[in-house]
Scaffold this active site. Structure first.
Site, PDB file in Angstrom:
ATOM      1  CG  MET A  40     -54.864  51.693  19.960  1.00 15.18           C
ATOM      2  SD  MET A  40     -55.575  50.097  20.195  1.00 15.18           S
ATOM      3  CE  MET A  40     -56.709  49.949  18.943  1.00 15.18           C
ATOM      4  N   GLY A  41     -52.015  54.241  16.821  1.00 16.02           N
ATOM      5  CA  GLY A  41     -50.939  54.405  15.705  1.00 16.02           C
ATOM      6  C   GLY A  41     -51.900  53.988  14.329  1.00 16.02           C
ATOM      7  CE1 TYR A  42     -50.580  50.858   8.832  1.00 21.22           C
ATOM      8  CE2 TYR A  42     -52.748  51.478   8.059  1.00 21.22           C
ATOM      9  CZ  TYR A  42     -51.506  51.074   7.569  1.00 21.22           C
ATOM     10  OH  TYR A  42     -51.298  50.785   6.182  1.00 21.22           O
TER      11      TYR A  42
ATOM     12  CB  SER B 181     -56.376  52.109  12.158  1.00 18.30           C
ATOM     13  OG  SER B 181     -56.036  53.396  12.661  1.00 18.30           O
ATOM     14  NE  ARG B 182     -60.296  46.910  14.668  1.00 19.00           N
ATOM     15  CZ  ARG B 182     -60.231  47.394  15.878  1.00 19.00           C
ATOM     16  NH1 ARG B 182     -60.643  48.715  16.287  1.00 19.00           N
ATOM     17  NH2 ARG B 182     -59.840  46.785  17.002  1.00 19.00           N
TER      18      ARG B 182
ATOM     19  CE  LYS C 103     -64.616  55.039  13.784  1.00 13.02           C
ATOM     20  NZ  LYS C 103     -63.522  54.313  14.166  1.00 13.02           N
TER      21      LYS C 103
ATOM     22  N   GLY D 137     -61.628  61.146  20.033  1.00 12.81           N
ATOM     23  CA  GLY D 137     -62.728  61.336  18.788  1.00 12.81           C
ATOM     24  C   GLY D 137     -63.981  60.775  19.267  1.00 12.81           C
TER      25      GLY D 137
ATOM     26  N   GLY E 104     -58.233  61.440  11.052  1.00 13.68           N
ATOM     27  CA  GLY E 104     -58.873  61.611  12.348  1.00 13.68           C
ATOM     28  C   GLY E 104     -57.951  61.961  13.282  1.00 13.68           C
ATOM     29  CG  HIS E 105     -55.183  58.624  14.819  1.00 16.61           C
ATOM     30  ND1 HIS E 105     -55.177  57.831  13.677  1.00 16.61           N
ATOM     31  CD2 HIS E 105     -55.728  58.213  15.690  1.00 16.61           C
ATOM     32  CE1 HIS E 105     -55.577  56.637  13.960  1.00 16.61           C
ATOM     33  NE2 HIS E 105     -55.977  56.736  15.389  1.00 16.61           N
TER      34      HIS E 105
HETATM   35  P1  AMP Z   1     -57.317  54.598  17.682  1.00 22.49           P
HETATM   36  O1  AMP Z   1     -55.965  54.698  17.409  1.00 22.49           O
HETATM   37  O2  AMP Z   1     -58.309  53.767  16.816  1.00 22.49           O
HETATM   38  O3  AMP Z   1     -57.345  54.035  19.173  1.00 22.49           O
HETATM   39  O4  AMP Z   1     -57.974  56.174  17.991  1.00 22.49           O
HETATM   40  C1  AMP Z   1     -57.271  57.051  18.551  1.00 22.49           C
HETATM   41  C2  AMP Z   1     -57.951  58.356  18.688  1.00 22.49           C
HETATM   42  O5  AMP Z   1     -58.629  58.851  17.483  1.00 22.49           O
HETATM   43  C3  AMP Z   1     -59.430  58.078  19.489  1.00 22.49           C
HETATM   44  O6  AMP Z   1     -59.544  58.974  20.539  1.00 22.49           O
HETATM   45  C4  AMP Z   1     -60.249  57.882  18.397  1.00 22.49           C
HETATM   46  O7  AMP Z   1     -61.626  58.367  18.855  1.00 22.49           O
HETATM   47  C5  AMP Z   1     -59.814  59.026  17.604  1.00 22.49           C
HETATM   48  N1  AMP Z   1     -60.248  58.797  16.276  1.00 22.49           N
HETATM   49  C6  AMP Z   1     -60.253  57.509  15.566  1.00 22.49           C
HETATM   50  N2  AMP Z   1     -60.915  57.833  14.107  1.00 22.49           N
HETATM   51  C7  AMP Z   1     -61.403  58.897  14.198  1.00 22.49           C
HETATM   52  C8  AMP Z   1     -62.125  59.819  13.187  1.00 22.49           C
HETATM   53  N3  AMP Z   1     -62.355  59.300  12.051  1.00 22.49           N
HETATM   54  N4  AMP Z   1     -62.336  60.933  13.395  1.00 22.49           N
HETATM   55  C9  AMP Z   1     -61.779  61.484  14.589  1.00 22.49           C
HETATM   56  N5  AMP Z   1     -61.264  60.853  15.691  1.00 22.49           N
HETATM   57  C10 AMP Z   1     -60.966  59.447  15.592  1.00 22.49           C
END
Ligand code: AMP
Length: 281
Positions: free
Chosen positions: A30-32, A186-187, A149, A147, A36-37
């Site tokens: 979802m960007g930002y 991102s939050r 997470k 991830g 981790g991404h």
């Molecule tokens: P999001 O942008 O939050 O939807 O996350 C996109 C992807 O990045 C998802 O597969 C998340 O699980 C992964 N992700 C987010 N935060 C982390 C993190 N701290 N470590 C590893 N993967 C992450």
């Protein structure tokens, strides 16, 4: 790095790469972006020839009282970061491109979505599986990287792919943390300095529970009570859940006998954070 906003254009790009025999890796986000991404991209670079990242804040996975409008967005910054880790193509569609008319078809994974975040966020996983299913159909990746997470999300997507015979390998990747242990999210930018300081209790309490587990503790009540009590010491923390579940079924357990997930969701002000740890006897 190439940037695509339309389904037609990314499909053409993928078709060309496939015709050239390239294996496609996919990282939906979802960007930002944060480290981790980027770790998912790095894993993708090792396991595929081409890495495509999607950046799409999916309205379908946000509840009516959730943070869809406030969710942080910065495409320019994301593109720069994506380029530094060697993303080959970014797919950043508009909401209109992904949902041009009212969506009447949904993917729903049962049982696995009843507990944990699925219980606190009704409809969330239906939104996730539906958009990931759409993205898989658009990008047609060989491997997709998620991830740990979002441990429930990994499990749900693995189940969806198996149940619907989607030709993609779903690969769960380790949680990336800040130097002080806070799981990257991102939050995290929403947290005030004091909230951020108190949020360290999530990783700390999970790590301490892991030590208890390593010393022989197997009772779910003991481990979850321990974590809850530690988190409650942080004045700003409002616990959504602290749960110990079977890693396969995601249902509550009383005693650890197989691979288990100790997972927490906690609010600090308006920000809901999640974290988890896998306990393996
Ligand atoms: P999001 O942008 O939050 O939807 O996350 C996109 C992807 O990045 C998802 O597969 C998340 O699980 C992964 N992700 C987010 N935060 C982390 C993190 N701290 N470590 C590893 N993967 C992450």
């Amino acid at each position: 790095m190439q940037l695509f906003h339309t389904i037609q254009d990314i499909r053409q790009y993928v078709a060309d790469k496939r015709a050239a025999g390239r294996r496609i890796g996919f990282v939906p986000t979802m960007g930002y972006l944060h480290a981790g991404h980027l770790s998912l991209v790095e894993r993708g670079k090792r396991e595929a020839d081409i890495v495509i990242m999607s950046i799409f804040v999916n309205p379908l996975q946000f509840g009516p009282n959730e943070d869809l409008d406030q969710y942080p967005r910065d495409l320019e910054r994301d593109l720069q970061l994506a380029e530094t880790v060697g993303v080959d193509a970014v797919f950043a569609p508009s909401v209109r491109e992904m949902y041009p008319h009212q969506q009447l078809t949904f993917i729903n994974t049962e049982l696995l979505t009843d507990n944990l975040c699925g219980a606190s966020r009704p409809g969330h996983f239906r939104g996730v599986t539906t958009v990931v299913g759409k993205l898989f159909n658009i990008v047609q990746p060989d491997k997709a990287f998620f991830g740990q997470k979002d441990a429930q999300q990994v499990r749900v997507i693995q189940q969806m792919v198996a149940d619907l015979n989607m030709p993609v390998a779903v690969i769960g990747c380790p949680i990336v943390r800040e130097a002080d242990g806070l799981a990257m999210s991102s939050r995290n930018v929403y947290l005030s300095p004091e909230e951020r300081r108190q949020a360290l209790i999530l990783n700390q309490s999970l790590t301490e529970a892991q030590k208890l587990f390593e010393q022989g503790e197997r009772s779910a009540d003991v481990l979850t009570d321990y974590v809850s009590r530690r988190i409650q010491l942080a004045p700003f923390a409002k616990i959504d859940y602290v749960k110990l579940v079977d890693l396969q079924t995601l249902s509550d357990i009383r005693e650890i006998s197989g691979e288990s997930l100790l997972a927490v969701a906690v609010r600090f002000g308006g920000t809901r954070l999640i974290d988890n740890i896998v306990l393996q006897p």
